[in-house]
Motif scaffolding. Structure first.
Motif, PDB file in Angstrom:
ATOM      1  N   GLY A 101       9.116   0.707  -6.675  1.00 43.44           N
ATOM      2  CA  GLY A 101       8.126  -0.309  -7.001  1.00 43.44           C
ATOM      3  C   GLY A 101       6.769   0.266  -7.340  1.00 43.44           C
ATOM      4  N   THR A 102       5.725  -0.506  -7.042  1.00 44.35           N
ATOM      5  CA  THR A 102       4.360  -0.098  -7.347  1.00 44.35           C
ATOM      6  C   THR A 102       3.530  -0.067  -6.066  1.00 44.35           C
ATOM      7  OG1 THR A 102       3.665  -2.389  -7.786  1.00 44.35           O
ATOM      8  CG2 THR A 102       4.450  -1.103  -9.665  1.00 44.35           C
ATOM      9  N   SER A 103       2.669   0.926  -5.956  1.00 45.57           N
ATOM     10  CA  SER A 103       1.803   1.061  -4.788  1.00 45.57           C
ATOM     11  C   SER A 103       0.405   0.540  -5.104  1.00 45.57           C
ATOM     12  CB  SER A 103       1.712   2.528  -4.357  1.00 45.57           C
ATOM     13  OG  SER A 103       0.684   2.709  -3.401  1.00 45.57           O
TER      14      SER A 103
ATOM     15  N   THR B 165       0.817  -1.215   0.000  1.00 45.86           N
ATOM     16  CA  THR B 165       0.000   0.000   0.000  1.00 45.86           C
ATOM     17  C   THR B 165       0.848   1.260   0.000  1.00 45.86           C
ATOM     18  OG1 THR B 165      -1.827  -1.079   1.123  1.00 45.86           O
ATOM     19  CG2 THR B 165      -1.741   1.314   1.266  1.00 45.86           C
ATOM     20  N   SER B 166       1.733   1.382   0.967  1.00 48.81           N
ATOM     21  CA  SER B 166       2.490   2.631   1.111  1.00 48.81           C
ATOM     22  C   SER B 166       3.951   2.341   1.387  1.00 48.81           C
ATOM     23  CB  SER B 166       1.898   3.482   2.244  1.00 48.81           C
ATOM     24  OG  SER B 166       2.682   4.641   2.467  1.00 48.81           O
ATOM     25  N   LEU B 167       4.787   2.591   0.396  1.00 53.15           N
ATOM     26  CA  LEU B 167       6.220   2.407   0.575  1.00 53.15           C
ATOM     27  C   LEU B 167       6.796   3.448   1.539  1.00 53.15           C
ATOM     28  CD1 LEU B 167       5.547   1.109  -2.347  1.00 53.15           C
ATOM     29  CD2 LEU B 167       8.020   1.236  -2.686  1.00 53.15           C
ATOM     30  N   SER B 168       6.180   4.614   1.587  1.00 57.86           N
ATOM     31  CA  SER B 168       6.670   5.655   2.489  1.00 57.86           C
ATOM     32  C   SER B 168       6.310   5.332   3.936  1.00 57.86           C
ATOM     33  CB  SER B 168       6.110   7.025   2.089  1.00 57.86           C
ATOM     34  OG  SER B 168       4.695   7.000   2.037  1.00 57.86           O
ATOM     35  N   ALA B 169       5.099   4.824   4.179  1.00 57.58           N
ATOM     36  CA  ALA B 169       4.693   4.465   5.542  1.00 57.58           C
ATOM     37  C   ALA B 169       5.551   3.334   6.090  1.00 57.58           C
ATOM     38  CB  ALA B 169       3.221   4.058   5.576  1.00 57.58           C
ATOM     39  N   ALA B 170       6.042   2.473   5.207  1.00 60.29           N
ATOM     40  CA  ALA B 170       6.912   1.373   5.611  1.00 60.29           C
ATOM     41  C   ALA B 170       8.380   1.799   5.688  1.00 60.29           C
ATOM     42  CB  ALA B 170       6.771   0.209   4.633  1.00 60.29           C
ATOM     43  N   ASN B 171       8.626   3.098   5.466  1.00 64.32           N
ATOM     44  CA  ASN B 171       9.984   3.665   5.522  1.00 64.32           C
ATOM     45  C   ASN B 171      10.928   3.016   4.510  1.00 64.32           C
ATOM     46  OD1 ASN B 171       9.440   5.508   7.693  1.00 64.32           O
ATOM     47  ND2 ASN B 171       9.538   3.776   9.114  1.00 64.32           N
ATOM     48  N   LEU B 172      10.376   2.673   3.359  1.00 64.27           N
ATOM     49  CA  LEU B 172      11.184   2.057   2.305  1.00 64.27           C
ATOM     50  C   LEU B 172      11.710   3.087   1.311  1.00 64.27           C
ATOM     51  CD1 LEU B 172       8.937  -1.072   1.689  1.00 64.27           C
ATOM     52  CD2 LEU B 172      11.326  -1.126   2.456  1.00 64.27           C
TER      53      LEU B 172
ATOM     54  N   GLU C 151      12.242   7.578   0.467  1.00 66.47           N
ATOM     55  CA  GLU C 151      12.216   8.944   0.974  1.00 66.47           C
ATOM     56  C   GLU C 151      10.987   9.679   0.459  1.00 66.47           C
ATOM     57  OE1 GLU C 151      15.887  10.802  -0.056  1.00 66.47           O
ATOM     58  OE2 GLU C 151      17.119   9.347   1.036  1.00 66.47           O
ATOM     59  N   SER C 152      10.658   9.436  -0.802  1.00 64.81           N
ATOM     60  CA  SER C 152       9.452  10.007  -1.411  1.00 64.81           C
ATOM     61  C   SER C 152       9.096   9.175  -2.619  1.00 64.81           C
ATOM     62  CB  SER C 152       9.672  11.463  -1.832  1.00 64.81           C
ATOM     63  OG  SER C 152      10.539  11.536  -2.960  1.00 64.81           O
ATOM     64  N   TYR C 153       7.852   9.287  -3.076  1.00 69.11           N
ATOM     65  CA  TYR C 153       7.435   8.549  -4.259  1.00 69.11           C
ATOM     66  C   TYR C 153       8.114   9.093  -5.516  1.00 69.11           C
ATOM     67  CZ  TYR C 153       3.832   5.625  -2.082  1.00 69.11           C
ATOM     68  OH  TYR C 153       3.177   4.667  -1.352  1.00 69.11           O
ATOM     69  N   GLU C 154       8.374  10.389  -5.551  1.00 75.91           N
ATOM     70  CA  GLU C 154       8.992  11.009  -6.721  1.00 75.91           C
ATOM     71  C   GLU C 154      10.464  10.620  -6.836  1.00 75.91           C
ATOM     72  OE1 GLU C 154       7.274  12.655  -4.389  1.00 75.91           O
ATOM     73  OE2 GLU C 154       5.399  12.812  -5.538  1.00 75.91           O
ATOM     74  N   ARG C 155      11.160  10.567  -5.698  1.00 78.76           N
ATOM     75  CA  ARG C 155      12.572  10.186  -5.679  1.00 78.76           C
ATOM     76  C   ARG C 155      12.818   9.276  -4.471  1.00 78.76           C
ATOM     77  NH1 ARG C 155      17.443  11.063  -3.584  1.00 78.76           N
ATOM     78  NH2 ARG C 155      19.249  11.062  -5.006  1.00 78.76           N
ATOM     79  N   PRO C 156      12.780   7.959  -4.692  1.00 76.00           N
ATOM     80  CA  PRO C 156      12.914   7.017  -3.582  1.00 76.00           C
ATOM     81  C   PRO C 156      14.194   7.195  -2.761  1.00 76.00           C
ATOM     82  CG  PRO C 156      12.038   5.900  -5.484  1.00 76.00           C
ATOM     83  CD  PRO C 156      12.423   7.276  -5.949  1.00 76.00           C
ATOM     84  N   GLY C 157      15.318   7.510  -3.429  1.00 76.73           N
ATOM     85  CA  GLY C 157      16.529   7.879  -2.714  1.00 76.73           C
ATOM     86  C   GLY C 157      17.405   6.742  -2.230  1.00 76.73           C
TER      87      GLY C 157
ATOM     88  N   GLU D 153      16.290   6.905  -8.317  1.00 75.09           N
ATOM     89  CA  GLU D 153      15.651   7.975  -9.079  1.00 75.09           C
ATOM     90  C   GLU D 153      14.383   7.511  -9.783  1.00 75.09           C
ATOM     91  OE1 GLU D 153      16.781  11.014  -8.999  1.00 75.09           O
ATOM     92  OE2 GLU D 153      18.617  10.576  -7.888  1.00 75.09           O
ATOM     93  N   MET D 154      13.964   6.265  -9.539  1.00 71.49           N
ATOM     94  CA  MET D 154      12.815   5.684 -10.236  1.00 71.49           C
ATOM     95  C   MET D 154      11.548   5.910  -9.414  1.00 71.49           C
ATOM     96  SD  MET D 154      12.340   1.672 -11.383  1.00 71.49           S
ATOM     97  CE  MET D 154      13.483   1.779 -12.773  1.00 71.49           C
TER      98      MET D 154
END
Length: 334
Positions: A152-154, A132-139, A141-147, A299-300
């Motif tokens: 992946g896909t949400s 559901t949420s890569l950011s909530a799982a702390n995976l 930094e942001s959806y625009e720039r994972p870092g 950067e993906m």
């Protein structure tokens, strides 16, 4: 139309004893690009939490898209597939084994699977799906720039639309029940959103939580007589027990709307949801982009799915006294 009964080959036979024996000798290494070019073997390691429907559909989507683009397991690509069978203790050992096998890209199907992979390597590219949420799982930094090394896909569902569907299905509804595993980060995110949307719709809420699939039947039964309808997030624990949930719901004529179309098909009444099979296809394209085009996962951007689908479970209707408005029938025909 995809064939959901399709048999998928796996590069590795899953066996707890096999994993346990090899785990002792695991050496964590990053993928060697030069070696891959020499032996012309592309390795994709896949870690799947369990067999429940949404995760299976995501896996089938991955395999289908790879084959569609000309990459056949055992011919010009090696798929190393592990399934933890909902056993958290398997995830670490399987993650280590996938990395030691020299996977060029790792794919985690579900939040726990992706977290397990991320805990074992910060170098090998990891792509997540059915999460559901890569950011909530702390995976990321942001959806625009994972870092980092994860993108992946949400599978974030349209929670507001789904609760509006429950209201449409249940005229006069006043109270909605939520059932979920509070320890799942995905569920916590969606429940917070659902609570806000329920308040917007003037609905009272009742929460029941579980820790494992053995708790689900009793927890769901506790909602009977206390709520007019139920909304269930894309929760791995509940999804694994949806046939049980559906049986209780049908017996008590209790409408259930799921966040996941797959879960609704397994025992719910309806949903307006996304397609996990398509999410799997999207993440397969991302994996090939990393392997062959040198795409940088850091950067993906995290990929989303904006198209949703109305689903009504005819088996639920046949097994209960619940009826649906003609307006929904008309939308299905459209």
């Amino acid at each position: 139309m995809r064939n959901m009964a399709k048999t998928i080959k796996s590069g590795v036979v899953l066996s707890w004893l096999f994993i346990l024996g090899l785990a002792v000798a695991v050496v964590i290494t990053s993928p060697n690009v030069e070696q891959r070019q020499e032996d012309e073997i592309v390795r994709i390691g896949i870690l799947q939490l369990s067999n429940h429907g949404a995760l299976e559909e995501a896996r089938l989507g991955i395999m289908s898209r790879l084959e569609e683009r000309g990459y056949i397991d055992g011919e010009n690509i090696e798929i190393i597939l592990f399934n933890a069978q909902s056993d958290q203790s398997n995830l670490q050992l399987m993650s280590q084994q996938l990395i030691s096998e020299g996977s060029d890209v790792l794919i985690g199907i579900s939040t726990p699977a992706t977290l397990a992979l991320a805990n074992e390597t910060s170098e090998v590219p990891i792509l997540a799906t059915a999460i559901t949420s890569l950011s909530a799982a702390n995976l990321v930094e942001s959806y625009e720039r994972p870092g980092g090394n994860v993108s992946g896909t949400s599978s974030m569902a349209p929670v507001a639309t789904q609760l509006e569907l429950l209201v449409e299905l249940t005229p006069g509804i006043q109270t909605v029940g939520f059932i979920y595993n509070a320890s799942e980060a995905n569920s916590a995110v969606k429940i917070e959103i659902a609570e806000e949307e329920a308040a917007r719709l003037g609905l009272e809420t009742v929460h029941v939580t579980v820790t494992n699939t053995n708790d689900v039947a009793q927890a769901f039964q506790s909602l009977i007589g206390r709520v007019d309808g139920v909304w269930i997030p894309a929760d791995n624990t509940i999804a694994s027990a949806m046939p049980t949930v559906g049986a209780i719901a049908m017996e008590n004529d209790l409408p259930v709307v799921n966040a996941s179309t797959t879960a609704a098909r397994a025992g719910g009444l309806a949903t307006i949801g996304i397609d996990h099979y398509q999410l799997g296809r999207q993440v397969a394209d991302m994996a090939l982009d990393v392997i062959f085009n040198g795409a940088d996962v850091a950067e993906m951007p995290v990929d989303l799915q904006f198209e949703t689908y109305l689903f009504i479970n005819e088996e639920f209707l046949a097994g209960s006294n619940v009826t649906i408005p003609q307006s929904l029938r008309d939308r299905l025909e459209d």
